[in-house]
Design an enzyme around this catalytic site. Structure first.
Site, PDB file in Angstrom:
ATOM      1  N   GLY A 208      39.218  41.631  52.958  1.00  0.00           N
ATOM      2  CA  GLY A 208      39.495  41.053  51.635  1.00  0.00           C
ATOM      3  C   GLY A 208      39.199  42.056  50.544  1.00  0.00           C
ATOM      4  O   GLY A 208      39.111  43.260  50.799  1.00  0.00           O
ATOM      5  N   ASN A 209      39.062  41.599  49.323  1.00  0.00           N
ATOM      6  CA  ASN A 209      38.677  42.494  48.224  1.00  0.00           C
ATOM      7  C   ASN A 209      37.892  41.688  47.185  1.00  0.00           C
ATOM      8  O   ASN A 209      37.662  40.495  47.364  1.00  0.00           O
ATOM      9  CB  ASN A 209      39.916  43.175  47.618  1.00  0.00           C
ATOM     10  CG  ASN A 209      40.900  42.165  47.075  1.00  0.00           C
ATOM     11  OD1 ASN A 209      40.600  41.449  46.126  1.00  0.00           O
ATOM     12  ND2 ASN A 209      42.082  42.082  47.682  1.00  0.00           N
ATOM     13  N   HIS A 210      37.498  42.352  46.111  1.00  0.00           N
ATOM     14  CA  HIS A 210      36.548  41.729  45.176  1.00  0.00           C
ATOM     15  C   HIS A 210      37.201  40.876  44.087  1.00  0.00           C
ATOM     16  O   HIS A 210      36.510  40.447  43.164  1.00  0.00           O
ATOM     17  CB  HIS A 210      35.718  42.816  44.482  1.00  0.00           C
ATOM     18  CG  HIS A 210      34.903  43.624  45.437  1.00  0.00           C
ATOM     19  ND1 HIS A 210      33.853  43.094  46.139  1.00  0.00           N
ATOM     20  CD2 HIS A 210      34.998  44.922  45.824  1.00  0.00           C
ATOM     21  CE1 HIS A 210      33.325  44.020  46.903  1.00  0.00           C
ATOM     22  NE2 HIS A 210      34.007  45.142  46.734  1.00  0.00           N
ATOM     23  N   ALA A 276      45.351  40.535  43.806  1.00  0.00           N
ATOM     24  CA  ALA A 276      45.044  41.784  44.517  1.00  0.00           C
ATOM     25  C   ALA A 276      45.409  41.542  45.986  1.00  0.00           C
ATOM     26  O   ALA A 276      44.631  40.965  46.750  1.00  0.00           O
ATOM     27  CB  ALA A 276      43.580  42.115  44.355  1.00  0.00           C
TER      28      ALA A 276
END
Ligand code: PMT
Length: 396
Positions: A208-210, A276
């Site tokens: 995943g990402n932030h 994102a």
């Protein structure tokens, strides 16, 4: 032009920043607005009614009775206004608003009003981050009031931090924008993506990402406030939607986001892709939890389809806005994406700018179209959403 004939009440409470309101009143009057000022008792310790009656060309209200004992009708005044601005708003007045404590003329007008309310808090930095202030700001936001966040800088106490009243120019633009932006997207359909995507490795782990989703949700909120019907497609995020003009579709992976986007793409007018999205996904998603038997584990990744690029290829009438999140060669990369993905506009944010990008409540952006570019300062994501949508509105 947008403020011409608008009726504003400016409630000034007792803080040192009260002196800055002279400039604001002058600018509002110059822009054609009619301004009536209310001073609380403690505001009078900082500024004089005479200054504001001179600048506003109206009488200034300091209580329920004038010196000659005429009664000031708070209900009439409240219903007269197109907008109430409380600036600077002290922690004390914020708490009164939050709890409905009606112990002065300003509060009586505020509680009788039916128009939008904008609050610009100002206080010392420790007060600004005090849990009661945080809670009260959230409470008044839940009433539908708009907050112009306090700014970072030198405070009257000599300390440096967040708590300074937003500059009069910022407040002026915010107010102007309230009227400018009224319903200018009525009848338009927006598709907005937000948040991260999660690419499952096994039933327990993911790539995943932030991204928190805040940027996309703020864009959706602002577009809906201006009258658009919004389809918001979001990856995992704790952000909430309250506006009935926003339909939230929750997805997890990039493939799910792709599928969801193309259910609606043909029928929308504007797409803003702030999600994102993962560029890669595990080639094989294990059906059972991967055990830690080996010292090394290799996960083979395959490229996800680029949703935005596919939208660019299929574009007919849609106005297509992409985001670019960069860490180096920012402008070159953003301009490259604008062309490669056949976009009408791209919003660059760089992780090299403090306070920009992921998870922060703020962002710093630069907008590019094929013909122009414009840089913006670090602002709250709500304000960034306004800037982006102002730009879109000009282009539509
Ligand atoms: O959610 P927040 O915490 O508020 O943070 C906001 C944000 C930093 C996530 C947001 O401002 C932002 O920059 N979003 C885009 C992040 C990104 O993926 O940028 P990119 O440069 O990798 O992608 C370029 C564009 O292509 C983006 O519009 C992206 O949505 C889109 N894309 C990317 C890959 C892919 N497979 N499909 C896509 O549509």
């Amino acid at each position: 032009m947008s403020l011409q004939g608008k009726k504003l009440i400016l409630g000034i409470t007792g803080g040192i920043a009260a002196y800055k309101m002279n400039y604001l009143v002058r600018e509002l009057i110059k822009a054609g607005a009619e301004v009536k000022v209310i001073l609380t008792k403690s505001a009078e310790d900082f500024v004089s009614p005479l200054t504001f009656s001179t600048l506003s060309k109206n009488k200034v209200y300091t209580g329920f009775y004038d010196d000659n004992k005429t009664w000031n009708n708070h209900v009439e005044l409240a219903l007269w206004a197109d907008l109430i601005l409380i600036a600077p708003c002290t922690a004390n007045t914020l708490a009164k608003i939050s709890y409905g404590l009606c112990d002065n003329f300003l509060m009586a007008v505020y509680m009788s009003a039916k128009c939008p309310v904008v609050i610009a808090p100002a206080m010392d930095l420790d007060m600004y981050v005090h849990p009661t202030v945080t809670r009260n700001l959230q409470t008044v936001e839940s009433f539908g009031h708009q907050i112009i966040p306090a700014e970072y800088g030198e405070l009257a106490s000599g300390l440096v931090g967040q708590g300074r009243l937003a500059e009069p120019e910022t407040i002026f633009k915010f107010i102007q924008n309230q009227f400018d932006s009224e319903q200018n997207f009525a009848g338009k359909k927006f598709l907005i993506t937000a948040g991260p995507t999660y690419e499952n490795i096994d039933p327990v782990r993911f790539i995943g990402n932030h991204s928190s989703g805040k940027m996309g949700f703020d864009l959706a909120k602002e577009a809906a406030r201006r009258g658009a019907e919004v389809i918001l497609i979001s990856g995992p995020s704790s952000q909430k939607v309250e506006d009935k003009k926003i339909t939230l579709h929750k997805v997890t992976s990039a493939q799910e986001m792709f599928d969801e986007v193309f259910k609606y793409y043909d029928n929308i007018d504007v797409a803003i892709m702030s999600a994102a999205v993962a560029d890669y996904t595990p080639k094989v998603k294990a059906t059972e939890k991967i055990k830690k038997n080996e010292n090394e584990l290799t996960i083979q990744l395959v490229k996800n389809r680029d949703i935005l690029r596919t939208m660019g290829e299929k574009k007919t009438h849609q106005f297509l806005v992409g985001f670019a999140l960069e860490t180096q060669n920012e402008e070159e990369n953003a301009k490259g994406k604008l062309v490669k993905k056949n976009l009408d506009m791209i919003v660059l944010n760089s992780l090299r700018d403090e306070g920009a990008g992921f998870a922060n409540a703020t962002n710093k952006i630069k907008i590019f179209t094929p013909a122009e570019e414009q840089s913006f300062s670090l602002k709250s994501k709500e304000e960034v959403a306004q800037d982006i949508l102002n730009f879109v509105a000009q282009k539509l």
